[in-house]
Write an enzyme that holds these catalytic residues in place. Sequence first.
Site, mmCIF file in Angstrom:
data_model
loop_
_atom_site.group_PDB
_atom_site.id
_atom_site.type_symbol
_atom_site.label_atom_id
_atom_site.label_comp_id
_atom_site.label_asym_id
_atom_site.label_seq_id
_atom_site.Cartn_x
_atom_site.Cartn_y
_atom_site.Cartn_z
ATOM 1 N N GLU A 58 9.744 -8.267 -6.115
ATOM 2 C CA GLU A 58 11.153 -8.041 -5.768
ATOM 3 C C GLU A 58 11.520 -8.609 -4.403
ATOM 4 O O GLU A 58 12.637 -9.058 -4.189
ATOM 5 C CB GLU A 58 11.499 -6.551 -5.830
ATOM 6 N N PHE A 120 9.700 10.091 -12.735
ATOM 7 C CA PHE A 120 8.901 8.865 -12.687
ATOM 8 C C PHE A 120 9.741 7.713 -12.129
ATOM 9 O O PHE A 120 10.855 7.485 -12.574
ATOM 10 C CB PHE A 120 8.391 8.505 -14.091
ATOM 11 N N GLN A 121 9.206 7.030 -11.166
ATOM 12 C CA GLN A 121 9.870 5.914 -10.489
ATOM 13 C C GLN A 121 11.215 6.295 -9.889
ATOM 14 O O GLN A 121 12.127 5.491 -9.799
ATOM 15 C CB GLN A 121 10.024 4.708 -11.429
ATOM 16 N N LYS A 170 20.341 5.335 -15.080
ATOM 17 C CA LYS A 170 20.203 4.747 -16.407
ATOM 18 C C LYS A 170 21.233 5.301 -17.391
ATOM 19 O O LYS A 170 21.754 4.570 -18.238
ATOM 20 C CB LYS A 170 18.785 4.997 -16.930
ATOM 21 N N MET A 486 1.384 -17.989 16.420
ATOM 22 C CA MET A 486 2.262 -17.352 17.400
ATOM 23 C C MET A 486 1.604 -16.105 17.988
ATOM 24 O O MET A 486 1.742 -15.817 19.174
ATOM 25 C CB MET A 486 3.615 -17.005 16.761
HETATM 26 C C1 LIG Z 1 5.943 -9.605 7.840
HETATM 27 C C2 LIG Z 1 5.506 -9.929 9.216
HETATM 28 N N1 LIG Z 1 4.361 -9.405 9.713
HETATM 29 C C3 LIG Z 1 3.947 -9.701 10.957
HETATM 30 C C4 LIG Z 1 4.691 -10.530 11.757
HETATM 31 C C5 LIG Z 1 4.240 -10.849 13.177
HETATM 32 N N2 LIG Z 1 3.958 -12.301 13.294
HETATM 33 C C6 LIG Z 1 4.855 -13.153 13.846
HETATM 34 S S1 LIG Z 1 4.317 -14.741 13.794
HETATM 35 C C7 LIG Z 1 2.856 -14.293 13.073
HETATM 36 C C8 LIG Z 1 1.830 -15.335 12.741
HETATM 37 C C9 LIG Z 1 2.315 -16.350 11.778
HETATM 38 O O1 LIG Z 1 1.240 -17.174 11.446
HETATM 39 P P1 LIG Z 1 1.474 -18.505 10.611
HETATM 40 O O2 LIG Z 1 2.294 -18.212 9.431
HETATM 41 O O3 LIG Z 1 0.162 -19.132 10.357
HETATM 42 O O4 LIG Z 1 2.364 -19.389 11.588
HETATM 43 P P2 LIG Z 1 1.958 -20.142 12.953
HETATM 44 O O5 LIG Z 1 2.431 -19.274 14.074
HETATM 45 O O6 LIG Z 1 0.499 -20.319 12.949
HETATM 46 O O7 LIG Z 1 2.715 -21.417 12.888
HETATM 47 C C10 LIG Z 1 2.812 -12.913 12.884
HETATM 48 C C11 LIG Z 1 1.664 -12.200 12.315
HETATM 49 C C12 LIG Z 1 5.889 -11.039 11.207
HETATM 50 N N3 LIG Z 1 6.697 -11.811 11.923
HETATM 51 N N4 LIG Z 1 6.258 -10.745 9.947
#
Ligand SMILES: Cc1ncc(C[n+]2csc(CCOP(=O)(O)OP(=O)(O)O)c2C)c(N)n1
Lengths: 591, 180
Positions: A58, A120-121, A170, A486
């Site tokens: 979803e 349920f659900q 529903k 990052m």
């Molecule tokens: C759903 C979610 N969980 C955690 C984060 C925190 N977060 C921000 S950037 C990142 C790393 C992203 O890694 P990647 O997709 O390999 O991109 P890169 O920075 O290496 O280009 C994380 C864990 C987020 N933004 N979104």
Amino acid sequence: MTEKSHDPNQMTGAAMIVRALIDHGVTDIFGYPGGAVLPIYDEIFQQSEVQHILVRHEQGAGHAAEGYARSTGKPGVVLVTSGPGATNMVTPLTDALMDSIPLVCITGQVPTHLIGNDAFQECDTVGITRPCTKHNWLVRDVNDLAKVLHEAFYVATSGRPGPVLVDVPKDVQFATGTYHPPRKSDVHVSYAPRVKGDATQIRKAVALLANAKRPVIYSGGGVINSGPEASKLLRELVEVTGFPITSTLMGLGAYPASGKNWLGMLGMHGTYEANMTMHDCDVMLCVGARFDDRITGRVDAFSPGSKKIHIDIDPSSINKNIRVDIPIIGDCGNILGDILQVFKAEARKPDIKQWWQQIAQWRARNSLFYKKNNDIILPQHAIQRLFELTRGKDTYITTEVGQHQMWAAQFFGFEEPHRWMTSGGLGTMGYGLPAAVGVQVAHPDSLVIDIAGDASVQMTIQEMSTAVQYELPIKIFILNNQYMGMVRQWQQLLHGNRLSHSYSEALPDFVKLAEAYGCVGIQALKPADLDGAIKEMIAVKRPVIFDCRVAALENCFPMIPSGKAHNEMLLPEQANDEATATAFAGGKALV
Amino acid sequence: MNQPASAYFIEDRHDPNETHTLSVLVQNEPGVLARVIGLFSGRGYNIESLTVSETESQKHLSRITIVTTGTPMVIEQIKHQLDRMIPVYRVVDMTLTRRSIERELAMVKVRGQGEHRVEALRLADAFRARVIDATTESFVFEITGNTDKINQFIDLMRPIGLVEVSRTGVAAIGRGPEGM
Ligand SMILES: Cc1ncc(C[n+]2csc(CCOP(=O)(O)OP(=O)(O)O)c2C)c(N)n1
Ligand SMILES: [Mg+2]
């Protein structure tokens, strides 16, 4: 049979839902079936006006609808079941709320007599989604359904756009009642967003602009949301005034990146010239942006010497983070039109030659500089090549979240609005792939590329199966640095280089993964392979996963460090170990 | 002070807090109170007092009175955030109008004998509080007034033998012939 059954407006709740979609011009919806929405799926089965795209999760439906909405300006529509179907929508709803994306989400609910029984659900869908929608409704009576559906579309798309949710038990889907087409009285009288700007404020704004010595226009996602006309007017205003312009992440494309007044993006990873111009300006015109913390940096040092004009459709955006001098509430397209009219009639282009000379000096610092490398693909270079090789093509870009997202914003030049889909406010990893699915549904013949990271892409990779099923030739261009880059960058800069859980261990073989899904896998390992591989990707008329192996430890610069002001940016050439250590000195903090 | 390393600007806000009374006219529909309260908890605003009741049943209108504290910037935010909710008709800052009357009702239970009973009755009389329940060793007083007056009354009852208090929270209305 009663006489009433001949009335064409007598129908079941489920039929009303499909009918309302048609009446609102909806041609595509994204969804996933389940017990509590089976009557609606039954109706969908028996018609052909609304195409249903079956996703694999979803969350994917939600982001696909966001991509669809952002690239078309039309609302995105989602249909999911009760309980887990609804809870899986929480992330995309929140994402759409933060980025002001119009979404209409219809959820099934357990029958009214079971509500509150832990059936349920069952879950409290309206309770759970209240803080992550612009508004939501639980419909207990089939005769209220038409009104609520029409109001839902109106609320989602008017004023500051946003996600709405309609929860339909529903038994209400099965019950028969009276439908009516959309009409004005369907909407709460208490909801009347203001679109026209106040004439006195507009005059004051023009007077300020006309006498500016060091002006800047700072535009945001609101200009995109307002529609193509707003971007046209923004371009005209830049032309007529000769002012420099920068934009937020969400606003890219409203003014063309090739335009001569373009400073690049501003904010944490914005260009030096954009941030310095913001810091030193004397008049700031903020159009459809909201002074978010990634933009302002340290608020008490944010553009200290300027008078600020703020155009926003949402009064709550005014004075939220930064005090402004002339707020103008209303639709930014509308207000830009009025400002232009008054400016053209009463003002002349101010002489800001000196200001431009100053800006030229900042530009000369070349803040997006990176060292070329012949052995390893640098991520910045990969984006630049992708941009060059897709130039002139009908291209839409989505992204995930991380360094690759910032590099895409810095190095991919957007010439038009609605071409750039990214999760700005919530920063949702896993957004880009399903968003690309949605964009491709809306634009079947265009080139749709998700600039992805190796970690993010795994969050919603299952939607490749959707892309294959519906023959959506999306391109997943992974800047594979084998890190949550990052996170790693922050750990390096802020946490003593202790790389806690940011290494992408046990990555799948993306080429084989592509093949497993029935799409095409391409890999580029060396700079010399890059152009050929990108051309191959563009030529393939099927979904592609592109594994672009890039330098693992590259950092994203320039960057405004901890709690610093715009004029205290860290530039790439200064970012040696010692300078970064000083810039980010201090302890640790939660983020 | 040395700020910890973060890409967020972690700031202390020093602006003084103000207390404001807001009157909010809403469509009386399911969940509307949850929306308003959720806004306050979700965005970290304070609620000092909250009263709500349907005031115009034909039009399904309810009036919510909220007493809140915050810096002037936060108070302004609260009003805008309330105003942009779909079922909210109007938000009026009663404190800014300077022409509003605020009242609260409290029921105050006091337990005591002898001299204490006499003293309680004497104070109640001075505050125009009414006795609405009495036993040989207790009274329940009903008192109406602004928050300060009620606080003062309760403070005076404490040494005499205060048992418990039930308060309605603040209701507010503007002076003069106009409605909100
Ligand atoms: C759903 C979610 N969980 C955690 C984060 C925190 N977060 C921000 S950037 C990142 C790393 C992203 O890694 P990647 O997709 O390999 O991109 P890169 O920075 O290496 O280009 C994380 C864990 C987020 N933004 N979104
Ligand atoms: Mg990565």
